[in-house]
Every structure is written in C-alpha cells, then in structure tokens.
Design a protein around this motif. Structure first.
Motif, PDB file in Angstrom:
ATOM      1  N   UNK A 123       6.824  16.616   3.943  1.00 15.60           N
ATOM      2  CA  UNK A 123       7.486  16.337   2.661  1.00 15.60           C
ATOM      3  C   UNK A 123       8.988  16.555   2.763  1.00 15.60           C
ATOM      4  N   UNK A 124       9.379  17.656   3.357  1.00 20.91           N
ATOM      5  CA  UNK A 124      10.810  17.975   3.407  1.00 20.91           C
ATOM      6  C   UNK A 124      11.547  17.043   4.365  1.00 20.91           C
ATOM      7  N   UNK A 125      10.885  16.634   5.419  1.00 23.46           N
ATOM      8  CA  UNK A 125      11.479  15.660   6.335  1.00 23.46           C
ATOM      9  C   UNK A 125      11.726  14.323   5.609  1.00 23.46           C
ATOM     10  N   UNK A 126      10.722  13.864   4.883  1.00 21.57           N
ATOM     11  CA  UNK A 126      10.854  12.598   4.147  1.00 21.57           C
ATOM     12  C   UNK A 126      11.944  12.702   3.082  1.00 21.57           C
ATOM     13  N   UNK A 127      11.985  13.841   2.430  1.00 21.46           N
ATOM     14  CA  UNK A 127      12.984  14.073   1.384  1.00 21.46           C
ATOM     15  C   UNK A 127      14.402  14.048   1.956  1.00 21.46           C
ATOM     16  N   UNK A 172       5.427  24.893  11.091  1.00 17.35           N
ATOM     17  CA  UNK A 172       5.871  23.901  12.070  1.00 17.35           C
ATOM     18  C   UNK A 172       5.107  22.582  11.978  1.00 17.35           C
ATOM     19  N   UNK A 173       3.838  22.660  11.602  1.00 16.90           N
ATOM     20  CA  UNK A 173       3.057  21.438  11.421  1.00 16.90           C
ATOM     21  C   UNK A 173       2.475  21.495  10.021  1.00 16.90           C
ATOM     22  N   UNK A 174       2.494  20.369   9.335  1.00 15.13           N
ATOM     23  CA  UNK A 174       1.827  20.390   8.041  1.00 15.13           C
ATOM     24  C   UNK A 174       2.506  19.599   6.950  1.00 15.13           C
ATOM     25  N   UNK A 175       1.863  19.613   5.806  1.00 16.52           N
ATOM     26  CA  UNK A 175       2.283  18.800   4.668  1.00 16.52           C
ATOM     27  C   UNK A 175       3.709  19.144   4.231  1.00 16.52           C
ATOM     28  N   UNK A 176       4.019  20.439   4.168  1.00 16.40           N
ATOM     29  CA  UNK A 176       5.329  20.856   3.657  1.00 16.40           C
ATOM     30  C   UNK A 176       6.446  20.339   4.557  1.00 16.40           C
ATOM     31  N   UNK A 177       6.230  20.447   5.860  1.00 10.60           N
ATOM     32  CA  UNK A 177       7.230  19.949   6.797  1.00 10.60           C
ATOM     33  C   UNK A 177       7.406  18.432   6.631  1.00 10.60           C
ATOM     34  N   UNK A 183      -2.711   9.068  -8.503  1.00 12.84           N
ATOM     35  CA  UNK A 183      -2.139   9.957  -7.491  1.00 12.84           C
ATOM     36  C   UNK A 183      -0.682   9.554  -7.246  1.00 12.84           C
ATOM     37  N   UNK A 184       0.190  10.535  -7.222  1.00 11.06           N
ATOM     38  CA  UNK A 184       1.607  10.261  -6.993  1.00 11.06           C
ATOM     39  C   UNK A 184       2.081  11.073  -5.788  1.00 11.06           C
ATOM     40  N   UNK A 185       2.678  10.415  -4.843  1.00  2.12           N
ATOM     41  CA  UNK A 185       3.238  11.023  -3.623  1.00  2.12           C
ATOM     42  C   UNK A 185       2.211  11.669  -2.693  1.00  2.12           C
ATOM     43  N   UNK A 186       1.344  12.507  -3.269  1.00  5.40           N
ATOM     44  CA  UNK A 186       0.350  13.194  -2.439  1.00  5.40           C
ATOM     45  C   UNK A 186      -1.046  12.857  -2.933  1.00  5.40           C
ATOM     46  N   UNK A 187      -1.998  12.739  -1.989  1.00  2.00           N
ATOM     47  CA  UNK A 187      -3.386  12.544  -2.396  1.00  2.00           C
ATOM     48  C   UNK A 187      -3.906  13.870  -2.961  1.00  2.00           C
ATOM     49  N   UNK A 188      -5.018  13.788  -3.657  1.00  2.00           N
ATOM     50  CA  UNK A 188      -5.566  14.990  -4.308  1.00  2.00           C
ATOM     51  C   UNK A 188      -5.845  16.082  -3.292  1.00  2.00           C
ATOM     52  N   UNK A 191       0.835  -1.206   0.000  1.00  2.00           N
ATOM     53  CA  UNK A 191       0.000   0.000   0.000  1.00  2.00           C
ATOM     54  C   UNK A 191       0.874   1.263   0.000  1.00  2.00           C
ATOM     55  N   UNK A 192       0.560   2.145  -0.898  1.00  2.00           N
ATOM     56  CA  UNK A 192       1.325   3.379  -0.979  1.00  2.00           C
ATOM     57  C   UNK A 192       0.470   4.486  -0.391  1.00  2.00           C
ATOM     58  N   UNK A 193       1.026   5.135   0.604  1.00  2.00           N
ATOM     59  CA  UNK A 193       0.191   6.151   1.235  1.00  2.00           C
ATOM     60  C   UNK A 193       0.710   7.547   0.963  1.00  2.00           C
ATOM     61  N   UNK A 194      -0.171   8.495   1.168  1.00  2.00           N
ATOM     62  CA  UNK A 194       0.106   9.895   0.896  1.00  2.00           C
ATOM     63  C   UNK A 194       1.187  10.404   1.843  1.00  2.00           C
ATOM     64  N   UNK A 195       2.178  11.112   1.302  1.00  2.00           N
ATOM     65  CA  UNK A 195       3.258  11.657   2.111  1.00  2.00           C
ATOM     66  C   UNK A 195       2.789  12.824   2.975  1.00  2.00           C
ATOM     67  N   UNK A 196       1.613  13.337   2.675  1.00  2.00           N
ATOM     68  CA  UNK A 196       1.110  14.455   3.477  1.00  2.00           C
ATOM     69  C   UNK A 196       0.282  13.982   4.650  1.00  2.00           C
ATOM     70  N   UNK A 197      -0.662  13.049   4.401  1.00  2.00           N
ATOM     71  CA  UNK A 197      -1.632  12.695   5.450  1.00  2.00           C
ATOM     72  C   UNK A 197      -1.714  11.201   5.707  1.00  2.00           C
ATOM     73  N   UNK A 198      -0.893  10.418   4.978  1.00  2.00           N
ATOM     74  CA  UNK A 198      -0.887   8.974   5.184  1.00  2.00           C
ATOM     75  C   UNK A 198      -2.096   8.229   4.620  1.00  2.00           C
ATOM     76  N   UNK A 199      -3.034   8.928   4.008  1.00  2.00           N
ATOM     77  CA  UNK A 199      -4.187   8.253   3.412  1.00  2.00           C
ATOM     78  C   UNK A 199      -3.704   7.413   2.241  1.00  2.00           C
TER      79      UNK A 199
END
Ligand code: ZN
Length: 233
Positions: A84-88, A77-82, A32-37, A18-26
């Motif tokens: 993404x950059x952490x995972x990167x 401090x909290x959110x999708x961008x943080x 869909x690639x990396x991020x959900x819609x 299962x591939x989940x969204x890098x932003x919210x884990x859904x």
C-alpha cells in the motif's frame, strides 16, 4: 433505479478495466474499495492508543520533546502495508492516503484522546520533490485525521528547506547532523500554546520525526503529538 444503473455502470467499468486489490491483486467485487475484504481483515492494526504507552513512544524516549506517539499499522518487509505504501508513494495512488486516514481518524475520534489537537501537520516534502511526485503522500491521510478529530489541517507552517536524499545507511547521529536545519517554521506566533499532531508515512528509526519535532523546540507552550500510517515492526 439510479442506484441500479450506477451499479451496472460500475460492473461494466470493472469488466472493461478490472480493478484489483492493492494488497493481493485479486479482483475487487462491488462494494470493495482499494482492498479486498480478506486483505482488509488482514491489515495489521497496531491498536495503540494515545492513552497508554506503546512501542512508538519508546522509539522517542529520551530523544525529543514529543509528548505522545502512535501509529496506525505495523510495517513489515513483506505484506499488504508495504504494498500500500509503495503504491501510495511511487505509483500515483494518492487515494490510499485518504482510505488509511479515514480509518485511523475514525479510531482516534472514538478513542477521544486527541480531541484537543489544534493543528494536524504533515511531514513536508521539499517543493522540488512535491513537484516531481505531484502530491505529498501524507497529505490526504493527515487531512482525514484532522477532519475526524475536529482539528485544522495545515501544510504551510512546517516547510522543508533542503532537498536531501534519504540516507538509510547512515547511523542516527550522522543523519541528524546532516538534517538538523532541514525544516523551517512559518507563522511561529500561531503555534504558541498549541497542541499539534505531526503526521508521517512510516516511522522507522524516528529520525525524521525527531528533526521535525526539534524544529518546534523554541515555541512556547507547544505540545507535540505524533502519528503515522505505519511503524516498522
Ligand atoms: Zn486482497
């Protein structure tokens, strides 16, 4: 037929792994690639341009020879961008850089303000750090931008010569004194009268960019532009 088979194969892979969204884990759906819609729509684009003054320009006011600055996303401090950059940076998800660079590059191309850039240069990592991480997290982001704006990507003109730890607790001045000879330029003569775009992941105080840009200060006729994946908001 080929497409159907490949879609079926993708679905099977998705079930097995299962591939989940890098932003919210859904769970991600087909296409869909990396991020959900939903996360994609929530990405906080700065919508800054290289045409009008913005908050990133103001970070560098009165400090250095940077002609114009910009950033793709707002970093909070909290959110999708943080996430993404952490995972990167820390979880081997190098593809995130390509994804962000492709998006940002397309926007820059459409805006048309950077079409005179000669070289796109990523803020370098020290070779030891590069070896440890396996990649410079800014490389693919910078490469995609270069492709879109029709510039050359180059990572051998600006070299990091000292392997220092991030010193987030120090103030700007003492950090600058610690870091001022951190970088070195190669092929100096190729940079004369050129327009370069320096690229980093996150701009916080602007200290890293300031030191990098400062490294180019003796090159005749050089114009330095700056962009990043995100700027602290
Ligand atoms: Zn999501």
């Amino acid at each position: 037929m080929q497409n159907r088979i490949s879609n079926i194969l993708k679905d099977v892979t998705n079930i097995l792994l299962p591939i989940s969204c890098f932003g919210c884990n859904a769970r991600l759906y087909r296409g869909e690639v990396l991020l959900c819609t939903s996360c994609r729509h929530q990405l906080p684009l700065t919508e800054y341009t290289f045409n009008e003054e913005n908050a990133v320009d103001r970070i560098f006011y009165g400090r250095i020879n940077i002609k114009k600055a910009n950033s793709f996303l707002f970093f909070t401090e909290i959110g999708i961008v943080k996430n993404l950059i952490h995972l990167l940076k820390y979880k081997n998800q190098e593809g995130i850089g390509r994804f962000l660079g492709d998006w940002h590059g397309l926007i820059l191309k459409e805006q048309g303000d950077l079409l005179q850039i000669d070289y796109v240069i990523p803020v370098p990592l020290h070779r030891k750090k590069l070896k440890k991480r396996g990649y410079n997290q800014v490389a693919l982001f910078a490469k995609q931008i270069a492709t879109h704006i029709g510039a050359d990507y180059t990572d051998d003109m600006l070299i990091k010569t000292a392997n220092t730890k991030t010193q987030t607790k120090k103030n700007r001045l003492s950090r600058w004194y610690d870091n001022r000879s951190l970088y070195e330029i190669k092929n100096h003569e190729l940079l004369i009268n050129k327009n370069i775009l320096l690229v980093d992941d996150v701009i916080t105080t602007g200290a890293t960019m300031e030191i990098c840009a400062n490294t180019f200060k003796d090159i005749e006729g050089i114009n330095i532009y700056v962009t990043s994946m995100a700027v602290v908001h």
